[in-house]
Design a protein around this motif. Structure first.
Motif, PDB file in Angstrom:
ATOM      1  N   ALA A   8     -76.957 -20.601  35.246  1.00 34.86           N
ATOM      2  CA  ALA A   8     -76.485 -21.759  34.386  1.00 34.86           C
ATOM      3  C   ALA A   8     -75.656 -20.803  33.185  1.00 34.86           C
ATOM      4  N   SER A   9     -74.453 -21.148  32.832  1.00 36.59           N
ATOM      5  CA  SER A   9     -73.500 -20.612  31.576  1.00 36.59           C
ATOM      6  C   SER A   9     -72.953 -21.618  30.975  1.00 36.59           C
ATOM      7  N   GLY A  10     -72.529 -21.210  29.750  1.00 36.31           N
ATOM      8  CA  GLY A  10     -71.494 -22.213  28.922  1.00 36.31           C
ATOM      9  C   GLY A  10     -72.396 -22.612  27.780  1.00 36.31           C
ATOM     10  N   PHE A  11     -73.919 -22.532  27.648  1.00 33.52           N
ATOM     11  CA  PHE A  11     -74.637 -23.366  26.678  1.00 33.52           C
ATOM     12  C   PHE A  11     -75.914 -22.387  26.272  1.00 33.52           C
ATOM     13  N   ALA A  12     -76.481 -22.558  25.533  1.00 30.37           N
ATOM     14  CA  ALA A  12     -77.666 -21.863  25.319  1.00 30.37           C
ATOM     15  C   ALA A  12     -79.062 -22.045  26.062  1.00 30.37           C
ATOM     16  N   PHE A  13     -78.891 -21.138  27.047  1.00 28.78           N
ATOM     17  CA  PHE A  13     -79.858 -21.283  28.220  1.00 28.78           C
ATOM     18  C   PHE A  13     -81.253 -21.894  27.959  1.00 28.78           C
ATOM     19  N   ASP A  14     -81.777 -21.308  26.790  1.00 30.75           N
ATOM     20  CA  ASP A  14     -83.020 -21.841  26.088  1.00 30.75           C
ATOM     21  C   ASP A  14     -83.183 -22.884  25.726  1.00 30.75           C
ATOM     22  N   ALA A  15     -81.950 -23.509  25.578  1.00 29.97           N
ATOM     23  CA  ALA A  15     -82.126 -25.112  24.998  1.00 29.97           C
ATOM     24  C   ALA A  15     -81.670 -26.170  26.116  1.00 29.97           C
ATOM     25  N   LEU A  16     -81.720 -25.602  27.195  1.00 28.34           N
ATOM     26  CA  LEU A  16     -81.293 -26.435  28.308  1.00 28.34           C
ATOM     27  C   LEU A  16     -82.648 -26.959  29.143  1.00 28.34           C
ATOM     28  N   ALA A  17     -82.490 -28.136  29.842  1.00 28.82           N
ATOM     29  CA  ALA A  17     -83.482 -28.635  30.886  1.00 28.82           C
ATOM     30  C   ALA A  17     -82.648 -28.467  32.300  1.00 28.82           C
ATOM     31  N   ILE A  18     -83.491 -28.056  33.164  1.00 30.78           N
ATOM     32  CA  ILE A  18     -82.820 -27.785  34.347  1.00 30.78           C
ATOM     33  C   ILE A  18     -83.447 -28.588  35.470  1.00 30.78           C
ATOM     34  N   GLY A  19     -82.714 -29.471  36.000  1.00 30.07           N
ATOM     35  CA  GLY A  19     -83.456 -30.227  37.289  1.00 30.07           C
ATOM     36  C   GLY A  19     -82.914 -29.975  38.472  1.00 30.07           C
ATOM     37  N   TRP A  20     -83.849 -30.125  39.381  1.00 27.98           N
ATOM     38  CA  TRP A  20     -83.502 -29.995  40.976  1.00 27.98           C
ATOM     39  C   TRP A  20     -83.255 -31.454  41.554  1.00 27.98           C
ATOM     40  N   PHE A  21     -82.470 -31.809  42.092  1.00 22.95           N
ATOM     41  CA  PHE A  21     -82.363 -33.108  42.880  1.00 22.95           C
ATOM     42  C   PHE A  21     -81.828 -32.701  44.464  1.00 22.95           C
ATOM     43  N   ARG A  22     -82.003 -33.668  45.236  1.00 28.67           N
ATOM     44  CA  ARG A  22     -81.500 -33.678  46.845  1.00 28.67           C
ATOM     45  C   ARG A  22     -81.105 -34.918  47.156  1.00 28.67           C
ATOM     46  N   SER A  62     -88.122 -27.871  31.168  1.00 27.60           N
ATOM     47  CA  SER A  62     -87.487 -27.604  29.986  1.00 27.60           C
ATOM     48  C   SER A  62     -87.662 -26.260  29.494  1.00 27.60           C
ATOM     49  N   ASN A  63     -86.508 -25.626  29.008  1.00 20.32           N
ATOM     50  CA  ASN A  63     -86.831 -24.288  28.511  1.00 20.32           C
ATOM     51  C   ASN A  63     -87.137 -24.268  27.056  1.00 20.32           C
ATOM     52  N   MET A  64     -87.171 -25.579  26.461  1.00 23.65           N
ATOM     53  CA  MET A  64     -87.508 -25.623  25.027  1.00 23.65           C
ATOM     54  C   MET A  64     -89.002 -25.790  25.062  1.00 23.65           C
ATOM     55  N   ASP A  65     -89.713 -26.306  25.716  1.00 21.23           N
ATOM     56  CA  ASP A  65     -91.250 -26.256  25.667  1.00 21.23           C
ATOM     57  C   ASP A  65     -91.838 -25.916  26.831  1.00 21.23           C
ATOM     58  N   GLY A  66     -91.135 -25.464  28.230  1.00 21.34           N
ATOM     59  CA  GLY A  66     -91.750 -24.937  29.261  1.00 21.34           C
ATOM     60  C   GLY A  66     -92.322 -26.026  30.103  1.00 21.34           C
TER      61      GLY A  66
END
Length: 125
Positions: free
Chosen positions: A24-38, A52-56
């Motif tokens: 990921a790039s373009g935003f503070a990584f530790d403020a992102l939630a990252i999901g996987w979809f299929r 969620s990188n905010m709360d783990g």
């Protein structure tokens, strides 16, 4: 704007493992939630996992609990999806997606604002 690039897809025999990466790039990584979809052609998109990188906190679809694990490496701005015990029904195009702050349940997954282009996963019997 957040940019996401997936890698690590491929072909594997049932019972095998793959690890997907989402850079990921373009935003503070530790403020992102990252999901996987299929998604399988002709079917709807399914949420697989979210971290969620905010709360783990991490969340998983029932279909992958106990087999898939998502993790985050802040130093590399990368989220991983470790997939073990793969089954033919896991065959799909896998996408990572991002939202600001937290994983918010939405539909059959989580509410996301940014999407990668995806990587294919094929599991043969």
């Amino acid at each position: 704007e957040v940019q996401l690039v997936e890698s690590g897809g491929g072909k594997v025999q049932a019972g095998g493992s793959l690890r997907l990466s989402c850079a990921a790039s373009g935003f503070a990584f530790d403020a992102l939630a990252i999901g996987w979809f299929r998604q399988v052609p002709g079917k709807g998109r399914e949420g697989v996992s979210c971290i969620s990188n905010m709360d783990g906190n991490t969340y998983y679809a029932d279909s992958v609990k106990g087999r898939f694990t998502t993790s985050s490496e802040n130093a590399k701005n990368t989220v991983y999806l470790q997939m073990n015990g793969l089954k033919p029904e896991d065959t799909a195009f896998y996408y990572c997606a991002a939202a600001r702050w937290y994983c918010s349940a939405y539909g059959s997954g989580w509410d996301m604002d940014y999407w990668g282009k995806g990587t294919p996963v094929t599991v043969f019997p």
